[in-house]
Design a protein around this motif. Sequence first.
Motif, PDB file in Angstrom:
ATOM      1  N   VAL A  76     -13.728 -42.594 -29.486  1.00 58.74           N
ATOM      2  CA  VAL A  76     -14.524 -43.368 -30.444  1.00 58.74           C
ATOM      3  C   VAL A  76     -15.383 -42.430 -31.280  1.00 58.74           C
ATOM      4  CG1 VAL A  76     -16.402 -45.046 -30.661  1.00 58.74           C
ATOM      5  CG2 VAL A  76     -14.507 -45.470 -29.063  1.00 58.74           C
ATOM      6  N   TYR A  77     -15.963 -41.421 -30.627  1.00 57.84           N
ATOM      7  CA  TYR A  77     -16.796 -40.461 -31.363  1.00 57.84           C
ATOM      8  C   TYR A  77     -15.964 -39.737 -32.424  1.00 57.84           C
ATOM      9  CZ  TYR A  77     -19.460 -36.263 -32.399  1.00 57.84           C
ATOM     10  OH  TYR A  77     -20.101 -35.239 -33.064  1.00 57.84           O
ATOM     11  N   VAL A  78     -14.760 -39.320 -32.059  1.00 59.91           N
ATOM     12  CA  VAL A  78     -13.909 -38.602 -33.023  1.00 59.91           C
ATOM     13  C   VAL A  78     -13.573 -39.508 -34.200  1.00 59.91           C
ATOM     14  CG1 VAL A  78     -11.633 -37.568 -33.335  1.00 59.91           C
ATOM     15  CG2 VAL A  78     -12.985 -37.027 -31.288  1.00 59.91           C
ATOM     16  N   LEU A  79     -13.177 -40.713 -33.926  1.00 59.11           N
ATOM     17  CA  LEU A  79     -12.803 -41.638 -34.997  1.00 59.11           C
ATOM     18  C   LEU A  79     -13.999 -41.985 -35.880  1.00 59.11           C
ATOM     19  CD1 LEU A  79     -10.389 -44.030 -33.039  1.00 59.11           C
ATOM     20  CD2 LEU A  79      -9.786 -42.183 -34.631  1.00 59.11           C
ATOM     21  N   ALA A  80     -15.147 -42.239 -35.243  1.00 57.00           N
ATOM     22  CA  ALA A  80     -16.334 -42.599 -36.024  1.00 57.00           C
ATOM     23  C   ALA A  80     -16.782 -41.426 -36.887  1.00 57.00           C
ATOM     24  CB  ALA A  80     -17.460 -43.049 -35.087  1.00 57.00           C
ATOM     25  N   THR A  81     -16.738 -40.228 -36.318  1.00 52.89           N
ATOM     26  CA  THR A  81     -17.123 -39.044 -37.110  1.00 52.89           C
ATOM     27  C   THR A  81     -16.158 -38.841 -38.272  1.00 52.89           C
ATOM     28  OG1 THR A  81     -18.041 -38.019 -35.118  1.00 52.89           O
ATOM     29  CG2 THR A  81     -17.576 -36.559 -36.977  1.00 52.89           C
ATOM     30  N   TRP A  82     -14.861 -39.055 -38.014  1.00 49.24           N
ATOM     31  CA  TRP A  82     -13.865 -38.914 -39.083  1.00 49.24           C
ATOM     32  C   TRP A  82     -14.109 -39.923 -40.204  1.00 49.24           C
ATOM     33  CZ3 TRP A  82     -10.147 -42.499 -40.667  1.00 49.24           C
ATOM     34  CH2 TRP A  82      -9.226 -42.021 -41.599  1.00 49.24           C
ATOM     35  N   ALA A  83     -14.427 -41.169 -39.799  1.00 50.83           N
ATOM     36  CA  ALA A  83     -14.695 -42.204 -40.810  1.00 50.83           C
ATOM     37  C   ALA A  83     -15.949 -41.868 -41.603  1.00 50.83           C
ATOM     38  CB  ALA A  83     -14.845 -43.557 -40.116  1.00 50.83           C
ATOM     39  N   LYS A  84     -16.956 -41.335 -40.910  1.00 52.04           N
ATOM     40  CA  LYS A  84     -18.201 -40.984 -41.599  1.00 52.04           C
ATOM     41  C   LYS A  84     -17.968 -39.857 -42.593  1.00 52.04           C
ATOM     42  CE  LYS A  84     -22.966 -39.523 -40.662  1.00 52.04           C
ATOM     43  NZ  LYS A  84     -23.944 -39.147 -39.620  1.00 52.04           N
ATOM     44  N   ASN A  85     -17.191 -38.855 -42.180  1.00 53.42           N
ATOM     45  CA  ASN A  85     -16.914 -37.731 -43.080  1.00 53.42           C
ATOM     46  C   ASN A  85     -15.993 -38.144 -44.231  1.00 53.42           C
ATOM     47  OD1 ASN A  85     -18.449 -36.038 -41.503  1.00 53.42           O
ATOM     48  ND2 ASN A  85     -16.700 -35.341 -40.258  1.00 53.42           N
ATOM     49  N   ALA A  86     -15.228 -39.230 -43.991  1.00 53.51           N
ATOM     50  CA  ALA A  86     -14.325 -39.709 -45.040  1.00 53.51           C
ATOM     51  C   ALA A  86     -15.067 -40.536 -46.080  1.00 53.51           C
ATOM     52  CB  ALA A  86     -13.193 -40.526 -44.422  1.00 53.51           C
ATOM     53  N   GLY A  87     -16.359 -40.723 -45.883  1.00 53.25           N
ATOM     54  CA  GLY A  87     -17.152 -41.440 -46.874  1.00 53.25           C
ATOM     55  C   GLY A  87     -17.391 -42.902 -46.572  1.00 53.25           C
ATOM     56  N   VAL A  88     -16.955 -43.331 -45.377  1.00 56.77           N
ATOM     57  CA  VAL A  88     -17.215 -44.736 -45.009  1.00 56.77           C
ATOM     58  C   VAL A  88     -18.705 -44.848 -44.680  1.00 56.77           C
ATOM     59  CG1 VAL A  88     -16.668 -46.603 -43.458  1.00 56.77           C
ATOM     60  CG2 VAL A  88     -14.872 -44.997 -44.171  1.00 56.77           C
ATOM     61  N   GLY A  89     -19.405 -45.729 -45.295  1.00 54.77           N
ATOM     62  CA  GLY A  89     -20.840 -45.872 -45.071  1.00 54.77           C
ATOM     63  C   GLY A  89     -21.171 -46.923 -44.023  1.00 54.77           C
ATOM     64  N   GLY A  90     -22.397 -46.841 -43.506  1.00 56.36           N
ATOM     65  CA  GLY A  90     -22.868 -47.902 -42.610  1.00 56.36           C
ATOM     66  C   GLY A  90     -22.549 -47.649 -41.148  1.00 56.36           C
ATOM     67  N   TRP A  91     -21.602 -48.384 -40.640  1.00 61.71           N
ATOM     68  CA  TRP A  91     -21.368 -48.430 -39.191  1.00 61.71           C
ATOM     69  C   TRP A  91     -20.866 -47.134 -38.559  1.00 61.71           C
ATOM     70  CZ3 TRP A  91     -16.540 -47.319 -37.444  1.00 61.71           C
ATOM     71  CH2 TRP A  91     -15.469 -47.400 -38.357  1.00 61.71           C
ATOM     72  N   ALA A  96     -20.880 -43.384 -34.047  1.00 62.98           N
ATOM     73  CA  ALA A  96     -20.783 -41.975 -33.648  1.00 62.98           C
ATOM     74  C   ALA A  96     -21.974 -41.566 -32.796  1.00 62.98           C
ATOM     75  CB  ALA A  96     -20.670 -41.089 -34.880  1.00 62.98           C
ATOM     76  N   ALA A  97     -23.190 -42.019 -33.157  1.00 64.49           N
ATOM     77  CA  ALA A  97     -24.377 -41.677 -32.375  1.00 64.49           C
ATOM     78  C   ALA A  97     -24.301 -42.273 -30.971  1.00 64.49           C
ATOM     79  CB  ALA A  97     -25.628 -42.174 -33.105  1.00 64.49           C
ATOM     80  N   ALA A  98     -23.856 -43.535 -30.893  1.00 65.37           N
ATOM     81  CA  ALA A  98     -23.738 -44.176 -29.581  1.00 65.37           C
ATOM     82  C   ALA A  98     -22.692 -43.466 -28.731  1.00 65.37           C
ATOM     83  CB  ALA A  98     -23.393 -45.657 -29.757  1.00 65.37           C
ATOM     84  N   ALA A  99     -21.536 -43.132 -29.329  1.00 67.52           N
ATOM     85  CA  ALA A  99     -20.480 -42.469 -28.581  1.00 67.52           C
ATOM     86  C   ALA A  99     -20.900 -41.080 -28.140  1.00 67.52           C
ATOM     87  CB  ALA A  99     -19.214 -42.395 -29.422  1.00 67.52           C
ATOM     88  N   GLU A 100     -21.601 -40.368 -29.028  1.00 70.70           N
ATOM     89  CA  GLU A 100     -22.059 -39.027 -28.668  1.00 70.70           C
ATOM     90  C   GLU A 100     -23.026 -39.064 -27.481  1.00 70.70           C
ATOM     91  OE1 GLU A 100     -24.037 -35.118 -30.852  1.00 70.70           O
ATOM     92  OE2 GLU A 100     -24.122 -37.083 -31.822  1.00 70.70           O
ATOM     93  N   ALA A 101     -23.990 -39.979 -27.517  1.00 71.94           N
ATOM     94  CA  ALA A 101     -24.944 -40.092 -26.406  1.00 71.94           C
ATOM     95  C   ALA A 101     -24.232 -40.560 -25.132  1.00 71.94           C
ATOM     96  CB  ALA A 101     -26.065 -41.062 -26.776  1.00 71.94           C
ATOM     97  N   GLY A 102     -23.217 -41.432 -25.296  1.00 71.41           N
ATOM     98  CA  GLY A 102     -22.457 -41.871 -24.131  1.00 71.41           C
ATOM     99  C   GLY A 102     -21.742 -40.712 -23.470  1.00 71.41           C
ATOM    100  N   MET A 103     -21.164 -39.790 -24.271  1.00 74.21           N
ATOM    101  CA  MET A 103     -20.507 -38.615 -23.690  1.00 74.21           C
ATOM    102  C   MET A 103     -21.504 -37.738 -22.940  1.00 74.21           C
ATOM    103  SD  MET A 103     -17.665 -37.326 -26.462  1.00 74.21           S
ATOM    104  CE  MET A 103     -18.860 -37.106 -27.774  1.00 74.21           C
TER     105      MET A 103
END
Length: 464
Positions: A76-91, A96-103
């Motif tokens: 989930v962290y990888v996908l969320a980070t990829w979406a964030k870097n791809a310019g997807v805003g918001g969620w 990514a923050a939740a997944a990172e802290a979960g890891m």
Amino acid sequence: MERIERTRSGEPGGGPAEPAQARGGADGSSGTAASAPARPAPLASFAYTAADEEKRRGVRRMKTTATGLLLLVALVYVLATWAKNAGVGGWPGFVAAAAEAGMVGALADWFAVTALFKRPLGLPIPHTAIIPTKKDQLGASLGSFVGENFLSGDVVRGRIQALGIGGRLGAWLAEPDHADRVTAELATALRGALTVLRDSDVQAVVAEAITRRANAAEIGPGLGKMLEKIVADGGHRRVVDLICVRAHDWLVLHGDSVMDAVQGGAPGWTPRFVDKRVGERVYKELLRFVTEVRDMPGHPARASIDTFLTDFAADLQTDSDTRARVERLKTEILGRAEVQDVIASAWASVRTMIIAAAEDEQSELRLRARASLLTFGARLSTDGRMQAKLEGWLEDAAVYVVTRYRTEITSLISDTVASWDADQTSKKIEAHIGRDLQFIRINGTVVGALAGLLIYTVSQAFGA
């Protein structure tokens, strides 16, 4: 992650399960010091069993679940980070923050759980492999904890008082079925004890005890008082009557023997017919005397017997010479082999009698024991003073045992733990509590994700 999972599951490449100094060499000696004392052999009852292996399989399943959740949040962290870097805003930022802290939470709890049983990733990190390396200290601490908190006089007294043993025992014994059960158990124990005891040993003890007791007590004064009372009550007269009757009957049947004895004692110079006449005369006078004593309660000979017995009773109590003679006679009688055999053989008769009574449910012994138990139980269930007395005895006995033998009891715990094999101990404990520990990893993943989401949300809110 594959490396982590191999380490946690004990597969090759995961590093040693315990430090070298915690393991013995191939010959059973310590790995660090040849002079170190040898450990006791592991207890057979603590061996790793099939039931433990079944529990360990359950632990492995929970490890797979916890590891799967870690892999999930990583994905989930990888996908969320990829979406964030791809310019997807918001969620994507929040996810990514939740997944990172979960890891982070999952890895931290994995480290904590693994450090209990082995070196994480095989690295010699301080304060890891706690159970294998600190097993003996944990056993000593457990023993001290038990001694201080469970084996103190106040704790024991309070626990016994809270149980109310007196009233509960009385009510239990007052039930006929329970009294029957206790009676049967006591009979079995008694029969077993008598069967185990060697007759020769008991006979020797009984004979020695009776002989020692008889030698220690002077019997003269006691016999004198008893004889004095018998004479005063006239109890000896029946004995005198019996002796006179038997003497008369014997003289009637053995008159020739009496006359021959008299003739045999006559001087050699007297004529035989004179000896015969003297013998006949003596026999007739003796028979007449015995007959008169037998038939006349007031005969002077009976009075003489009374006087003799009275004087003898007094001498037994006051005359030192008479008392000394009686003691010598007592010692001689007790020392005879026949008397010792009779004393020793009494045990065989008593043993046979007791065993027969113990086996017979309707014997007087068992019936009286049952009745006594019922009576005791009924009284104990209602008598507060008796309950307090019994519980006081129990408290004193228990406190004496725990205070006097506290060190021995606690050392049993520490010595037992010290005798356990470190690797077997670690595996066994992990098999029993490892499943719950894996929930810590799962909870750490979830709580970490929630905490990370909250922190990221707050930072975004104040940053805006």
